[in-house]
Design a protein around this motif. Structure first.
Motif, PDB file in Angstrom:
ATOM      1  N   GLY A 174      18.949   8.768 -64.530  1.00  0.00           N
ATOM      2  CA  GLY A 174      19.204   7.542 -63.775  1.00  0.00           C
ATOM      3  C   GLY A 174      18.554   6.311 -64.367  1.00  0.00           C
ATOM      4  N   ARG A 175      17.823   6.466 -65.462  1.00  0.00           N
ATOM      5  CA  ARG A 175      17.191   5.342 -66.142  1.00  0.00           C
ATOM      6  C   ARG A 175      17.800   5.202 -67.539  1.00  0.00           C
ATOM      7  NH1 ARG A 175      12.430   4.402 -63.142  1.00  0.00           N
ATOM      8  NH2 ARG A 175      11.751   6.200 -61.909  1.00  0.00           N
ATOM      9  N   THR A 176      17.628   4.051 -68.129  1.00  0.00           N
ATOM     10  CA  THR A 176      18.150   3.800 -69.475  1.00  0.00           C
ATOM     11  C   THR A 176      16.989   3.700 -70.452  1.00  0.00           C
ATOM     12  OG1 THR A 176      20.047   2.591 -68.591  1.00  0.00           O
ATOM     13  CG2 THR A 176      19.534   2.275 -70.919  1.00  0.00           C
ATOM     14  N   GLY A 177      17.091   4.440 -71.534  1.00  0.00           N
ATOM     15  CA  GLY A 177      16.058   4.417 -72.555  1.00  0.00           C
ATOM     16  C   GLY A 177      16.583   3.859 -73.864  1.00  0.00           C
ATOM     17  N   ALA A 178      15.687   3.699 -74.829  1.00  0.00           N
ATOM     18  CA  ALA A 178      16.058   3.245 -76.166  1.00  0.00           C
ATOM     19  C   ALA A 178      15.218   3.987 -77.187  1.00  0.00           C
ATOM     20  CB  ALA A 178      15.862   1.737 -76.314  1.00  0.00           C
ATOM     21  N   THR A 179      15.804   4.225 -78.349  1.00  0.00           N
ATOM     22  CA  THR A 179      15.075   4.801 -79.469  1.00  0.00           C
ATOM     23  C   THR A 179      15.855   4.494 -80.733  1.00  0.00           C
ATOM     24  OG1 THR A 179      13.860   6.738 -80.232  1.00  0.00           O
ATOM     25  CG2 THR A 179      16.140   7.102 -79.533  1.00  0.00           C
ATOM     26  N   LEU A 180      15.326   4.853 -81.887  1.00  0.00           N
ATOM     27  CA  LEU A 180      15.982   4.564 -83.148  1.00  0.00           C
ATOM     28  C   LEU A 180      17.228   5.419 -83.336  1.00  0.00           C
ATOM     29  CD1 LEU A 180      12.945   4.374 -85.607  1.00  0.00           C
ATOM     30  CD2 LEU A 180      14.339   2.469 -84.808  1.00  0.00           C
ATOM     31  N   PHE A 181      18.267   4.833 -83.951  1.00  0.00           N
ATOM     32  CA  PHE A 181      19.434   5.600 -84.351  1.00  0.00           C
ATOM     33  C   PHE A 181      18.987   6.785 -85.213  1.00  0.00           C
ATOM     34  CE2 PHE A 181      21.935   1.556 -83.857  1.00  0.00           C
ATOM     35  CZ  PHE A 181      22.854   2.055 -82.933  1.00  0.00           C
ATOM     36  N   GLY A 182      19.531   7.954 -84.948  1.00  0.00           N
ATOM     37  CA  GLY A 182      19.248   9.124 -85.779  1.00  0.00           C
ATOM     38  C   GLY A 182      17.987   9.867 -85.422  1.00  0.00           C
ATOM     39  N   ASN A 183      17.193   9.357 -84.461  1.00  0.00           N
ATOM     40  CA  ASN A 183      15.958  10.043 -84.094  1.00  0.00           C
ATOM     41  C   ASN A 183      16.243  11.367 -83.408  1.00  0.00           C
ATOM     42  OD1 ASN A 183      13.850   8.589 -85.095  1.00  0.00           O
ATOM     43  ND2 ASN A 183      13.026   7.956 -83.129  1.00  0.00           N
ATOM     44  N   SER A 184      15.426  12.357 -83.731  1.00  0.00           N
ATOM     45  CA  SER A 184      15.467  13.643 -83.041  1.00  0.00           C
ATOM     46  C   SER A 184      14.096  13.898 -82.434  1.00  0.00           C
ATOM     47  CB  SER A 184      15.811  14.775 -84.020  1.00  0.00           C
ATOM     48  OG  SER A 184      15.589  16.041 -83.427  1.00  0.00           O
ATOM     49  N   PHE A 185      14.085  14.481 -81.248  1.00  0.00           N
ATOM     50  CA  PHE A 185      12.824  14.838 -80.595  1.00  0.00           C
ATOM     51  C   PHE A 185      12.788  16.329 -80.292  1.00  0.00           C
ATOM     52  CE2 PHE A 185      13.699  10.369 -79.509  1.00  0.00           C
ATOM     53  CZ  PHE A 185      12.632   9.794 -80.176  1.00  0.00           C
ATOM     54  N   GLY A 186      13.390  17.097 -81.179  1.00  0.00           N
ATOM     55  CA  GLY A 186      13.486  18.537 -80.997  1.00  0.00           C
ATOM     56  C   GLY A 186      14.847  18.902 -80.440  1.00  0.00           C
TER      57      GLY A 186
END
Length: 254
Positions: A126-138
């Motif tokens: 229900g929230r909007t986040g942001a991160t770098l294109f192509g990022n993986s967190f597992g």
């Protein structure tokens, strides 16, 4: 034994590697303010020391955003990726070297005035986040995010933090140390709060492009042996601590 020199002579010599990584990733990697096409940081320092032992020169260059770096590795335009998390998709075009450089925890970065309680992945629904294109967190989190979360990809982490402060997104997904270093260097650390609990903890690896002519089992083994010794001596952590302070003090100044 006598056949080994002949085979070595037949193989193309590998005396230099073209290396790239996530250039928005201090203290591990960032663009040299005095020479923007060059990438500096803890990982380039580690690589320069290790490959010097092996008699190989390296050039650590900025080739574009992180997504383009991965594409350059996939197509063989670069020889080595200077720091990547392990995923099944990336293993199709990268040969990872074990051991890893270091474990990397990722947290939820929130504007301090709009901070919310984070205890588990579902708290991001229900929230909007942001991160770098192509990022993986597992792979586990990536799959969960794909099915359940709304996360916008951006070209620079500065853009993601700016979007959060402007209220365009609710949070930024980014690594704990890297986020702290990036925000502290800009005097913005007090504007954000990070989650006490980690989103994930992934190991950061060095990986050869499968299309690199320099990528041989012998070179990967020699590099791995040197990295094991360097980690055992505490040298990798020394570089990380050193470049953390360097970036906070003057990493973005010419």
């Amino acid at each position: 034994m006598s056949a080994l020199p002949a085979k070595a002579e037949e193989a193309p010599a590998c005396d230099e590697l073209l290396v790239a990584g996530n250039s928005e990733y201090p203290p591990f990697l960032w663009r040299d303010p005095a020479e923007p096409d060059r990438v500096i940081g803890a990982v380039p320092a580690v690589l320069e020391e290790l490959f010097a032992e092996l008699g190989i020169r390296i050039q650590v260059r900025h080739v574009g955003p992180w997504s383009r770096t991965l594409e350059s590795a996939r197509t063989g335009r670069i020889d080595l990726v200077a720091g990547a998390f392990l995923t099944d998709e990336r293993q199709q075009y990268l040969d990872y070297v074990v051991p890893s450089l270091a474990p990397i925890p990722t947290v939820v970065w929130m504007p301090r005035d709009e901070a919310f309680d984070y205890r588990q992945w579902s708290d991001l629904k229900g929230r909007t986040g942001a991160t770098l294109f192509g990022n993986s967190f597992g792979q586990a989190f990536d799959a969960y995010a794909e099915a359940n979360l709304r996360i916008e990809g951006v070209r620079s982490i500065e853009q993601a933090f700016k979007m959060a402060l402007m209220g365009r997104v609710d949070y930024v997904l980014y690594e704990a140390l890297q986020g702290r270093v990036k925000l502290a260097s800009k005097g913005e650390l007090e504007d954000f709060q990070s989650s006490g609990l980690f989103v994930s903890v992934e190991n950061l690896y060095i990986a050869f492009s499968k299309r690199s002519r320099c990528n041989t089992p012998e070179l990967r083994e020699a590099f791995a042996d040197a990295l094991v010794r360097m980690r055992g001596e505490g040298r990798v952590q020394e570089y990380i601590a050193d470049f953390t302070q360097r970036y906070i003090n003057n990493g973005t100044k010419p």
